[in-house]
Each structure stands twice: as structure tokens, then as C-alpha cells.
Motif scaffolding. Structure first.
Motif, PDB file in Angstrom:
ATOM      1  N   ALA A   1       0.822  -1.209   0.000  1.00 16.54           N
ATOM      2  CA  ALA A   1       0.000   0.000   0.000  1.00 16.54           C
ATOM      3  C   ALA A   1       0.859   1.263   0.000  1.00 16.54           C
ATOM      4  O   ALA A   1       0.488   2.287  -0.595  1.00 16.54           O
ATOM      5  N   ALA A   2       2.020   1.206   0.668  1.00 14.51           N
ATOM      6  CA  ALA A   2       2.885   2.386   0.766  1.00 14.51           C
ATOM      7  C   ALA A   2       3.778   2.555  -0.455  1.00 14.51           C
ATOM      8  O   ALA A   2       4.299   3.650  -0.690  1.00 14.51           O
TER       9      ALA A   2
ATOM     10  N   GLY B   1       8.239   3.822  -3.864  1.00 11.09           N
ATOM     11  CA  GLY B   1       8.944   3.322  -5.036  1.00 11.09           C
ATOM     12  C   GLY B   1       9.817   4.348  -5.732  1.00 11.09           C
ATOM     13  O   GLY B   1      10.999   4.089  -6.000  1.00 11.09           O
ATOM     14  N   PRO B   2       9.282   5.541  -6.065  1.00 13.57           N
ATOM     15  CA  PRO B   2      10.137   6.534  -6.736  1.00 13.57           C
ATOM     16  C   PRO B   2      11.341   6.961  -5.898  1.00 13.57           C
ATOM     17  O   PRO B   2      12.395   7.285  -6.441  1.00 13.57           O
ATOM     18  N   LEU B   3      11.203   6.935  -4.586  1.00 12.29           N
ATOM     19  CA  LEU B   3      12.303   7.372  -3.723  1.00 12.29           C
ATOM     20  C   LEU B   3      13.427   6.342  -3.687  1.00 12.29           C
ATOM     21  O   LEU B   3      14.604   6.703  -3.576  1.00 12.29           O
TER      22      LEU B   3
ATOM     23  N   ALA C   1      12.762   1.740  -7.200  1.00  9.67           N
ATOM     24  CA  ALA C   1      12.345   0.352  -7.426  1.00  9.67           C
ATOM     25  C   ALA C   1      10.873   0.379  -7.787  1.00  9.67           C
ATOM     26  O   ALA C   1      10.050   0.896  -7.029  1.00  9.67           O
ATOM     27  N   GLU C   2      10.533  -0.155  -8.946  1.00  7.57           N
ATOM     28  CA  GLU C   2       9.173  -0.031  -9.454  1.00  7.57           C
ATOM     29  C   GLU C   2       8.169  -0.796  -8.605  1.00  7.57           C
ATOM     30  O   GLU C   2       7.105  -0.304  -8.273  1.00  7.57           O
ATOM     31  N   THR C   3       8.501  -2.024  -8.271  1.00  9.84           N
ATOM     32  CA  THR C   3       7.572  -2.848  -7.502  1.00  9.84           C
ATOM     33  C   THR C   3       8.342  -3.872  -6.680  1.00  9.84           C
ATOM     34  O   THR C   3       9.351  -4.413  -7.157  1.00  9.84           O
TER      35      THR C   3
ATOM     36  N   ILE D   1      15.389   2.640   4.044  1.00 10.63           N
ATOM     37  CA  ILE D   1      14.439   1.804   3.298  1.00 10.63           C
ATOM     38  C   ILE D   1      15.187   0.967   2.258  1.00 10.63           C
ATOM     39  O   ILE D   1      14.918  -0.224   2.084  1.00 10.63           O
ATOM     40  N   ILE D   2      16.141   1.581   1.551  1.00  4.87           N
ATOM     41  CA  ILE D   2      16.908   0.848   0.546  1.00  4.87           C
ATOM     42  C   ILE D   2      17.654  -0.307   1.197  1.00  4.87           C
ATOM     43  O   ILE D   2      17.689  -1.430   0.684  1.00  4.87           O
TER      44      ILE D   2
END
Length: 296
Positions: free
Chosen positions: A147-148, A153-155, A158-160, A285-286
């Protein structure tokens, strides 16, 4: 552990008792079910607890289609035998029909056996209890991450996270399935030992097996708890960052509107402190994402 890996999605079937079936193939479904999907998983919640529905969900969906094809082929064989009987003789048509039907039945039985064996290696059952509860936590965490992700993703570029989340769910289900089996064996060993007399010679063997099973359970328990906790931690970080990023975007837009109303020049650069805070959190996050992906 399983050699097969999910191709971007796992199927999760949950019954009214809270038990889970986790599968790499779409299971056959009889009876009503609520179907929801998110990155990495398709979740089917059963509303019919009848034995028929419960039994059918433990076979691949392709067998239902194959049974329909076999029935159609059987009808064609009967029709062909009738035509042959009228054209030649009933003594010819009937044996042909019987041979065709027997051949179809044998071929289907062999195919179904192969399919069920393959299916058994590509699905994991988690009966209601400790294992099912842990998997529910992992599933909830992947929902939160999914959901987040439109904002995350843009940050992280990574697309999905579909493949990573499905692989994480499959790994958790695989280990929990093994944990449930060993836990049941441990209970069986304890019951067997309790029924023996104190001086029975087999008590030593049972104690040895109990020790071995307990030793095998511990790393499974530890790894699974760590994996589920990692998913939940990543889910919290993703949800917090997505919420804060959205709030920051709303705040920036509010400032722009106020500046236009006041006739002020727009700000030349975003707030540096906010930018640095987001950059630091994105780096976290990465790192967590790579750990989840097995890339770290």
C-alpha cells in the motif's frame, strides 16, 4: 526446503478457522471466497467450511479443467462409437468405445498423479495456531508495504517489490510448515514416552529423538521470528515514510498557495532539513529492501 520459487506471486487461502494454504499455483476453489490482491500475493478467504471445499482447495486448479476435457473427450468417444455401430456393427462400436474410455481414464489418472505430486511440492499448509498466526503477521506486513509503495517506489528507484514480497512470504510459509510438522512430531514423541513405563528400554530412544527434534525446531523458530520481525519493521518504516512524504507534499503546496496569495516570490529550494531527513530515511528503506531481497 523447497526448490521452487514464486514467479512474483503466491496464492494464500485462509479458512474460517484461520488456517492457511500457501501455494505457488492457483488452487481449485469450490464455494464462496473473498479475493484480494496486493504486490506479491493473491489472498482468498473461504466462507464455506464444508469438507468438499476444504478438500478441493488442496489440488491444483488445472485438474478441474482436465476433468472437464476428459469428460468432453469421453462424450466424443461414445458418439463416435454410436456412429461406428450404425455404420458397421455394434460388436465393433462397443469395444472401441470401452477401449477409448479406459484409455482416457488411465491417461488422466497418470496425469493427475504427476500433477498432484508437483502440487505437493509447491504448496504449504499452516494449520490454525502459532504458525498460522505468524504467517498472518507476515501477510499483513506485505500488505502495508504494498500500500505504501506507490509513494516509496520513486524514492528508492524500485518499481515494484512484487518478487521480493512473494519470495519472503513463500520462505516464511516454507519454514513455518516445517516447524508445524516438527512440532506435531515432538508432541507425538512426548505422548509416546508418557505412555511407557519408567523402566522401559525405549524411553532412551524417545528421549534422544525428542532432543533431536527440539534442536531442529530452534533454528527454524529463530529464523522465522527474525524474518517476520524484519517484514514488520520494513512495513512500519514504509508506512511512516509514505505518510510523512505525503504530509510534506501537502505542506509544500499549502506554502505555494499562501505565497501566491501574498504576492511573495516562490522559494528557490526545498527545505534542506526536510530533504536531508527524507534522504536518510530513504537510505534506510533501501538497506531494508536489499536485505529483504537477499541483495544486501
Amino acid at each position: 526446503m523447497a526448490a521452487d520459487q514464486p514467479d512474483g506471486v503466491v496464492y494464500v487461502v485462509t479458512d474460517l478457522a484461520g488456517a492457511h494454504l500457501v501455494s505457488l499455483d492457483e488452487p481449485a476453489m469450490l464455494g464462496p471466497a473473498l479475493r484480494t490482491a496486493h504486490e506479491g500475493a493473491i489472498h482468498l478467504t473461504l466462507f464455506d467450511p464444508s469438507p468438499v471445499a476444504a478438500a478441493h482447495r488442496h489440488e491444483p486448479a488445472e485438474l478441474g479443467r482436465d476433468r472437464a476435457l476428459m469428460a468432453a473427450a469421453g462424450v466424443l468417444a461414445v458418439v463416435a462409437s454410436l456412429v461406428l455401430s450404425f455404420a458397421v456393427s455394434g460388436w465393433v462400436g462397443a469395444p472401441v468405445a470401452v477401449a477409448a474410455l479406459v484409455g482416457l481414464a488411465v491417461a488422466y489418472d497418470r496425469h493427475a498423479t504427476r500433477s498432484r505430486r508437483r502440487w505437493a511440492g509447491r504448496q504449504r499448509t499452516l494449520p490454525s495456531g502459532t504458525e498460522a498466526t505468524q504467517f498472518s503477521r507476515a501477510l499483513a506486513a506485505t500488505r502495508t508495504i504494498s500500500a505504501a509503495w506507490p509513494r516509496i517506489g520513486p524514492l528508492v528507484q524500485a518499481e515494484t517489490p512484487r518478487r521480493e514480497l512473494s519470495a519472503a512470504l513463500w520462505e516464511v510459509a516454507d519454514r513455518l510448515h516445517m516447524h508445524a510438522r516438527l512440532r506435531e512430531e515432538l508432541s507425538s514423541l512426548h505422548r509416546a514416552r508418557a505412555d511407557l513405563r519408567p523402566a522401559a528400554a525405549m524411553r532412551a530412544d524417545l528421549t534422544d529423538r525428542i532432543d533431536r527434534v527440539e534442536a531442529a525446531l530452534e533454528p527454524l523458530r529463530t529464523h522465522t521470528q527474525r524474518r517476520v520481525a524484519s517484514l514488520e519493521r520494513l512495513a512500519r518504516q514504509c508506512a511512516d515514510l509514505a505518510r510523512d512524504e505525503q504530509a510534506a507534499a501537502v505542506a509544500r503546496e499549502a506554502l505555494r498557495r499562501a505565497d501566491r496569495s501574498l504576492g511573495l516570490l516562490p522559494a528557490q529550494s526545498p527545505d534542506r532539513a526536510t530533504e536531508q531527513e527524507f534522504a536518510e530515511r530513504v537510505r534506510w528503506i533501501i538497506s531494508a529492501y536489499r536485505d529483504l531481497s537477499g541483495l544486501g
